[in-house]
Design a protein around this motif. Structure first.
Motif, mmCIF file in Angstrom:
data_model
loop_
_atom_site.group_PDB
_atom_site.id
_atom_site.type_symbol
_atom_site.label_atom_id
_atom_site.label_comp_id
_atom_site.label_asym_id
_atom_site.label_seq_id
_atom_site.Cartn_x
_atom_site.Cartn_y
_atom_site.Cartn_z
ATOM 1 N N SER A 13 44.429 0.134 -3.523
ATOM 2 C CA SER A 13 44.199 -1.310 -3.422
ATOM 3 C C SER A 13 44.469 -1.822 -2.008
ATOM 4 C CB SER A 13 45.000 -2.077 -4.464
ATOM 5 O OG SER A 13 46.365 -1.844 -4.284
ATOM 6 N N ARG A 14 45.430 -1.208 -1.297
ATOM 7 C CA ARG A 14 45.707 -1.689 0.053
ATOM 8 C C ARG A 14 44.603 -1.322 1.041
ATOM 9 N NH1 ARG A 14 48.144 1.770 3.113
ATOM 10 N NH2 ARG A 14 49.536 0.335 4.206
ATOM 11 N N LEU A 15 43.643 -0.477 0.616
ATOM 12 C CA LEU A 15 42.492 -0.149 1.470
ATOM 13 C C LEU A 15 41.292 -1.051 1.174
ATOM 14 C CD1 LEU A 15 42.672 3.772 1.320
ATOM 15 C CD2 LEU A 15 43.573 2.238 3.077
ATOM 16 N N VAL A 16 41.406 -1.867 0.141
ATOM 17 C CA VAL A 16 40.309 -2.784 -0.202
ATOM 18 C C VAL A 16 40.312 -3.918 0.834
ATOM 19 C CG1 VAL A 16 39.477 -4.441 -1.934
ATOM 20 C CG2 VAL A 16 40.383 -2.199 -2.650
ATOM 21 N N PRO A 17 39.159 -4.172 1.482
ATOM 22 C CA PRO A 17 39.131 -5.187 2.539
ATOM 23 C C PRO A 17 39.731 -6.512 2.094
ATOM 24 C CG PRO A 17 37.046 -4.019 2.463
ATOM 25 C CD PRO A 17 37.857 -3.532 1.285
ATOM 26 N N GLY A 18 40.627 -7.050 2.931
ATOM 27 C CA GLY A 18 41.253 -8.347 2.660
ATOM 28 C C GLY A 18 42.602 -8.243 1.992
ATOM 29 N N ASP A 35 45.683 -12.997 -6.958
ATOM 30 C CA ASP A 35 45.554 -14.454 -6.852
ATOM 31 C C ASP A 35 44.342 -14.846 -6.005
ATOM 32 O OD1 ASP A 35 47.759 -14.659 -8.427
ATOM 33 O OD2 ASP A 35 49.160 -15.152 -6.808
ATOM 34 N N LYS A 36 44.062 -14.012 -4.978
ATOM 35 C CA LYS A 36 42.916 -14.302 -4.098
ATOM 36 C C LYS A 36 41.589 -13.865 -4.724
ATOM 37 C CE LYS A 36 45.126 -12.990 0.103
ATOM 38 N NZ LYS A 36 44.952 -12.154 1.279
ATOM 39 N N GLY A 37 41.671 -13.184 -5.867
ATOM 40 C CA GLY A 37 40.444 -12.726 -6.527
ATOM 41 C C GLY A 37 39.887 -11.428 -5.945
ATOM 42 N N LEU A 38 40.687 -10.726 -5.127
ATOM 43 C CA LEU A 38 40.203 -9.479 -4.517
ATOM 44 C C LEU A 38 40.336 -8.302 -5.477
ATOM 45 C CD1 LEU A 38 41.870 -9.939 -1.019
ATOM 46 C CD2 LEU A 38 39.428 -10.100 -1.540
ATOM 47 N N LEU A 39 41.352 -8.362 -6.338
ATOM 48 C CA LEU A 39 41.585 -7.298 -7.310
ATOM 49 C C LEU A 39 41.637 -7.906 -8.708
ATOM 50 C CD1 LEU A 39 44.573 -5.369 -5.648
ATOM 51 C CD2 LEU A 39 42.134 -4.906 -5.372
ATOM 52 N N GLU A 40 41.081 -7.139 -9.660
ATOM 53 C CA GLU A 40 41.154 -7.578 -11.059
ATOM 54 C C GLU A 40 41.686 -6.406 -11.884
ATOM 55 O OE1 GLU A 40 37.386 -9.168 -12.441
ATOM 56 O OE2 GLU A 40 37.906 -8.533 -14.489
#
Ligand code: ADE
Length: 243
Positions: A151-156, A27-32
């Motif tokens: 994914s939990r290591l991706v900043p934010g 939703d925040k656009g951090l992951l697609e």
């Protein structure tokens, strides 16, 4: 970060990628996420994705052509895919591999199925990963494990940037025990050090508990661990207390 998942069973991913942390990060656009059905790239009327092995034997083998065409499509639609095949023959997945993969702008996870994949598929990918020494029915659940850990290591994504640094495996040790309210439950108390309010005392208690837990439960991790002077003293104390 972009995740592409190439699979013969896209429905498996519907709920796990639409819940909790991953849902919020999307939703925040951090992951697609981009789910590709390999069967859409079969070329025959029956949409055959597997076939009998040359040389005979039981079971079916995943065909190379649909995988190749699906990968070509992924390359056309999104830049720089790093293709990883999920297979029990791959390199063992751990926190270090997760950290390395989290720096990829686009991770494309190819889920193997059936009794195996045509050997030529191995030469199409950049990397091969196994999540452990057991055989799953397919790479789909393994891909979900990789997506979760990476994914939990991706900043934010975690919101709280401090937490991945403090947790198990980051410095080669298991994480220390955690407690929350109440202070007492069925005669089990929260350790005094954690209630002391003294940051140095809390830090030392946690470090020693991390060492103790790792020595007891994962002695294999201790073989690679590089202790500080303080760690060495604590390790001697822990071993002494165990005798
Ligand atoms: N496919 C089947 N078993 C697997 C495993 N252990 N890891 C990754 N992919 C797999």
């Amino acid at each position: 970060m972009i995740f592409t998942i190439l699979t013969l069973f896209p429905a498996i991913f519907e709920s796990p990628l639409n819940e909790s942390l991953i849902k919020k990060a999307r939703d925040k656009g951090l992951l697609e996420f981009n789910i590709v059905n390999i069967r859409d790239f079969t070329t025959d009327i029956h949409h055959t994705a597997d076939d009998a092995p040359f040389g005979g034997g039981a079971g079916m083998v995943m065909k190379v052509e649909p995988v190749h065409y699906a990968m070509e499509q992924v390359r056309k639609e999104h830049a720089q895919p790093h293709f990883v095949l999920l297979t029990p023959h791959g390199r063992r997945f751990d926190q270090h591999v997760a950290a390395r993969l989290s720096h990829m702008p686009h991770l494309a996870l190819l889920c193997g199925r059936y009794e195996g994949v045509d050997e030529r598929i191995h030469s199409l990918v950049d990397d091969e990963v196994s999540i452990g020494d057991y055989v799953l029915a397919g790479g789909e659940t393994a891909a979900l494990v990789v997506v979760d850990a990476v994914s939990r290591l991706v900043p934010g994504v975690l919101g709280n940037e401090a937490s991945p640094v403090d947790e198990s495996f980051c410095d080669g040790l298991l994480e220390y025990p955690q407690y929350t309210r109440p202070r007492e439950f069925m005669d089990m108390q929260v350790p005094d050090a954690l209630l002391s309010g003294n940051h140095e005392e809390i830090r030392k208690w946690r470090r020693k508990e991390s060492l103790k837990r790792t020595i007891l439960r994962r002695p294999d991790l201790m073989e690679r661990f590089q202790p500080t002077r303080e760690d060495e003293i604590m390790i001697r104390q822990v071993v002494g207390e165990m005798e």
